[in-house]
Design an enzyme around this catalytic site. Structure first.
Site, PDB file in Angstrom:
ATOM      1  CB  CYS A  40     -49.026 -45.307  22.334  1.00  0.00           C
ATOM      2  SG  CYS A  40     -48.693 -44.270  23.757  1.00  0.00           S
ATOM      3  CB  SER A  71     -53.798 -33.949  20.063  1.00  0.00           C
ATOM      4  OG  SER A  71     -52.979 -34.958  19.517  1.00  0.00           O
ATOM      5  CD  GLU A  86     -47.936 -43.266  14.527  1.00  0.00           C
ATOM      6  OE1 GLU A  86     -47.819 -44.446  14.902  1.00  0.00           O
ATOM      7  OE2 GLU A  86     -48.661 -42.428  15.111  1.00  0.00           O
TER       8      GLU A  86
END
Length: 685
Positions: free
Chosen positions: A196, A267, A126
C-alpha cells in the site's frame, strides 16, 4: 526530553478510515451491525464499537437477520464471500480497496500451472484471503531467509512461471531485498508491487524520524501487522517503544532522550494519538497551547506543542510567478520586460543569486528569458521588484521530496551550534544534516567539511517550516552498496586495483578497492618476514594490489601485494648470477658453516671448508654475527632456494717453501701433483 515530533502520516490510512466511517454511520443511524472478524486490528476501536452494540463474529452464520454483516478491512477468503452473498442478510463489504486489488491481480494472473509467491504473514487474514484467489499452487514467505529456504527446497519452482505479490503492510526494505533475489533466481518471474502506498509513506517517514531522533514511540495494536513493521523499521536506528494507549507511557522512561519521534499504525484512531501526545506534553510540564520551536541555527530542530502537531497546514503563499525578457544588464541590476504587464521589472544582484560573487553581466545577456517572482509592485512609478533566486528556491521546494531515493549534491556552508550538524546549500535551500548522519567515520571532523561539496540523501522535508534534513551516511551507504554490486558482477582473480588502506590488524591490512574492502594477509605484504603490517603500510596509504582469491558466497576478497619483480629470488637471478662477487653480512653461525645475507630476503651458506684455505675447527674462530665479508656465489639452487657462497675463492692461497725451487702456492703444488700422477695412471691402464 526536549522535543516531540509527530509523523505527518500517523493514524488511519485510507482503507481503515473508510471502514471505520462506514461502521460509525451505521451506529449513528441506529442500525444493528456485526463484523466478520475485528473490523481493524486495534482493541480500543473494537471496544468502542462493542460498547455501541456492534458484535464481532467468527462465521457468517452467526449474523442475525436484523443485523448488517460488515466484512473487515483485511478481506475474507473467496469461499466465505460467496457464502455471504448466498445468505439472506444485508451486507457491507469494508475490504480495503488495496486488498481487493491484490485479489484481482492474483485471480487474473495465476493459473493452475504457475506458482504464486506471496510476501507476508501466512497466518494473517489478509494473506489467507489472497491465497483463496490463487488458481494454482501458492507459497508464502515472511522473511528473506524463508524465501531462500523455499528456493532451496523447490528447485523447479519456476518451471511453469511465477508471479509475486505482497501483503499491503509488508516491509518495503525486506520486499526490495526479496525482489532482487527472485529476479536473480527466476528470470521469468512477474512481480507486482502491491504494498500500500500509505504503508510506503508511513514506513519511509518513520525511518527518517528514527534517524533524526533519540527514541521513537509507536502507537497501535500489537496484533496489527503494519504497526509491527513500523516498530521493526525504527528499532534499527534508535530505541523504540510500542504502546496501545497513553496509559502505557507511565511505564516508559523517556527522560534520557532529548528528542522523541511519534508515529502511529494505520489502525490507530486520532483520539488515541491525541491522548498520547497530551500525556507526553504533560510529562514534560508543557501546556497544550505551548509551542517551543528552536531556531535552526541552534540545532535545526523543532519542539512542537500538542496543538501545533495536530493542526493542518494551509498554504497561504501568495508568491506570483512571472516571465521576464532581459532588456538591459549591469553588474548590479537586470532590467526586464514582464510578459502581460506594462510595468518595468528589476532584479538586483542580491535577488539574482545566493552567490555574492556572481557576475550577472557574464551570466545573462539581452533577450534571455528569466522565470521570476514578484516581490513588490510600485504602481506610482510603474516598476516591479523581482527575484530570480526566490523562484529557483520555490522550484527546488516543489521538486524536493524525501521519497526521491537518489543522492543529491550540495556545498557545506557551516557547522550548526556546538558540532550538532552541518548546513548544506542545495539549489538555494539550506539543508540540515545531523552530526550522526554527516560523518562517514567517527574520526571525521565537521569543521574540515565546511566549503566542500558532499553527496547526501533527502530523508525529511517539512514544507510548512521550510525545513529539510539530509544524510551523507545514507548516500555513502547506497554508493558503497552499488559499487559492491558492480564489483562482484565483474570481479575476477588477477585483476589489479589502486586502493586505500582503511585499517590494520595483527594479521593483515584491509584495503578499499572502490566500494569494497579486501584483505592483504601479512604474509602477502613483504617477501621478507615482518612482525606487523604497519612495518610495510599505514592507514591512508595508496597501494597497488591484485585479486588473489575470491569467496563469492561469503563476499570475501583476498588481495596480493607482493610483486614478482620484487621477489628477491628474481632479483638474484637477474642481478647476481653464479660467479658474482658480493659483500655479505654474517647473520648466523653453525658448526658446519656461516649464513650470510646476500641481498635482503636471501641468505647463503658459507661452508666451513669455503671460509679459509687453512683448516678451521669452528666458524666462530674467525667470524661473528654482524661481520661483513667478501664472498663469491658458487652455486644457486632456485628450486630448493639455496645459495652456496665462498670466502676462500676470493683469498690468495698460502705460499709453501721448497728446498730446490722458488716458493709456490698450495694450489700450484696441487696442480703439479695432478700432472705427475697422470702418466702413472695411463701405465696402470
Amino acid at each position: 526530553m526536549q522535543k516531540i515530533t509527530l509523523a505527518k502520516t500517523a493514524g488511519f490510512c485510507f482503507g481503515v478510515n473508510r471502514a471505520v466511517h462506514l461502521l460509525e454511520d451505521m451506529v449513528e443511524k441506529g442500525q444493528k451491525a456485526c463484523t466478520l472478524g475485528p473490523i481493524i486490528h486495534n482493541p480500543q476501536v473494537i471496544a468502542h464499537f462493542e460498547s455501541h452494540g456492534v458484535r464481532v463474529i467468527e462465521h457468517p452464520a452467526q449474523c442475525a437477520e436484523d443485523e448488517t454483516l460488515v466484512v473487515r478491512t483485511h478481506g475474507v477468503p473467496k469461499e466465505v464471500l460467496q457464502e455471504i452473498e448466498a445468505m439472506p442478510v444485508h451486507t457491507c463489504n469494508a475490504t480495503c480497496p488495496f486488498v481487493t486489488k491484490i485479489h484481482k491481480i492474483v485471480r487474473e494472473n495465476s493459473t493452475p500451472e504457475n506458482i504464486t509467491l506471496i510476501a507476508g504473514d501466512k497466518a494473517h487474514p489478509e494473506v489467507i484471503g489472497i491465497r483463496s484467489y490463487c488458481n494454482g499452487r501458492s507459497f508464502v514467505f515472511n522473511t528473506y531467509e524463508e524465501l531462500e529456504e523455499l528456493i532451496k527446497s523447490h528447485p523447479d519452482l519456476d518451471e511453469n512461471g511465477i508471479i509475486l505479490v505482497a501483503q499491503t503492510t509488508f516491509s518495503i526494505k525486506s520486499f526490495e531485498k526479496c525482489v532482487k533475489k527472485i529476479k536473480m533466481v527466476y528470470t521469468n518471474a512477474v512481480i507486482f508491487d502491491t504494498i500500500c502506498s500509505a504503508t510506503e509513506e508511513r514506513q519511509s517517514e518513520a525511518q527518517a524520524l528514527s534517524m533524526t531522533n533519540d527514541a521513537m514511540v509507536i502507537i497501535g495494536g500489537r496484533q496489527s501487522s503494519n504497526t509491527a513493521k513500523l516498530k521493526a523499521v525504527c528499532a534499527e536506528n534508535c530505541p523504540t517503544f510500542l504502546i496501545e494507549t497513553a496509559q502505557e507511557l507511565h511505564d516508559i522512561d523517556l527522560s534520557p532522550f532529548a528528542a522523541v519521534g511519534v508515529t502511529a499504525g494505520a489502525s490507530t484512531p486520532d483520539s488515541i494519538i491525541k491522548e498520547v501526545l497530551k500525556t507526553m506534553s504533560e510529562n514534560l510540564e508543557q501546556t497544550k497551547a505551548e509551542l517551543v520551536e528552536k531556531e535552526e541555527t541552534a540545532a535545526s530542530s523543532e519542539a512542537t506543542s500538542f496543538a501545533d502537531m495536530l493542526e493542518e497546514y494551509i498554504d497561504t503563499s501568495s508568491d506570483q510567478k512571472v516571465v521576464g525578457h532581459v532588456v538591459a544588464v549591469t553588474p548590479t541590476e537586470i532590467q526586464v520586460e514582464i510578459t502581460g504587464r506594462k510595468h518595468t521589472g528589476y532584479v538586483s544582484a542580491a535577488e539574482y543569486s545566493n552567490d555574492p560573487t556572481v557576475d550577472m553581466t557574464k551570466e545573462v545577456k539581452i533577450g534571455d528569458e528569466l522565470n521570476l517572482i514578484i516581490m513588490k509592485t510600485n504602481d506610482m512609478e510603474g516598476t516591479v521588484a523581482l527575484s530570480k533566486k526566490r523562484y529557483d528556491a520555490i522550484k527546488a521546494w516543489d521538486e524536493l521530496s524525501e521519497e526521491n531515493d537518489a543522492a543529491v549534491e550540495g556545498k557545506v556552508i557551516g557547522v550548526v551550534g556546538d558540532g550538532k550538524g552541518l548546513f548544506v546549500q542545495y539549489n538555494g535551500i539550506r539543508v540540515f544534516i545531523p552530526a550522526s548522519l554527516a560523518k562517514i567515520s567517527r574520526s571525521d571532523s565537521l569543521e574540515e567539511m565546511v566549503g566542500k561539496t558532499v553527496q547526501f540523501k533527502i530523508i525529511e522535508v517539512d514544507r510548512r517550516r521550510k525545513r529539510v534534513v539530509g544524510s551523507v551516511r545514507a548516500a555513502y551507504k547506497d554508493a558503497r552498496a552499488a559499487a559492491e554490486e558492480a564489483f562482484w558482477a565483474q570481479a575476477e582473480e588477477g585483476q589489479t586495483y589502486t586502493g586505500t588502506v582503511r585499517s590494520l590488524t595483527s594479521y593483515g591490512a584491509f584495503v578499499d578497492i572502490g566500494g569494497v574492502d579486501g584483505m592483504i594477509h601479512i604474509s602477502e605484504l613483504s617477501w621478507s618476514r615482518i612482525k606487523h603490517p604497519s612495518d610495510v603500510v599505514s592507514v591512508g596509504d595508496t597501494v597497488e594490489v591484485y585479486i588473489k582469491a575470491l569467496d563469492r558466497e561469503n563476499k570475501k576478497i583476498s588481495l596480493g601485494y607482493k610483486k614478482i619483480e620484487d621477489n628477491p629470488w628474481e632479483i638474484l637471478k637477474r642481478d647476481y648470477p653464479v660467479g658474482s662477487e658480493v659483500t655479505a653480512k654474517i647473520v648466523g653461525l653453525t658448526t658446519f658453516g656461516a649464513f650470510a645475507s646476500v641481498i635482503p630476503g636471501i641468505d647463503g651458506l658459507i661452508h666451513i671448508s669455503e671460509i679459509s684455505h687453512s683448516h678451521i675447527g669452528n666458524p666462530a674462530e674467525v667470524l661473528k654475527v654482524g661481520d661483513e665479508v667478501k664472498v663469491k656465489i658458487l652455486d644457486i639452487d632456485f628450486e630448493k632456494k639455496r645459495v652456496s657462497l665462498s670466502m676462500k675463492a676470493l683469498l690468495d692461497p698460502p705460499v709453501v717453501e721448497t728446498k730446490d725451487s722458488e716458493p709456490v702456492s698450495i694450489d700450484e703444488l696441487a696442480a703439479q701433483a695432478q700432472e705427475e700422477a697422470a702418466p702413472a695412471e695411463e701405465t696402470a691402464e
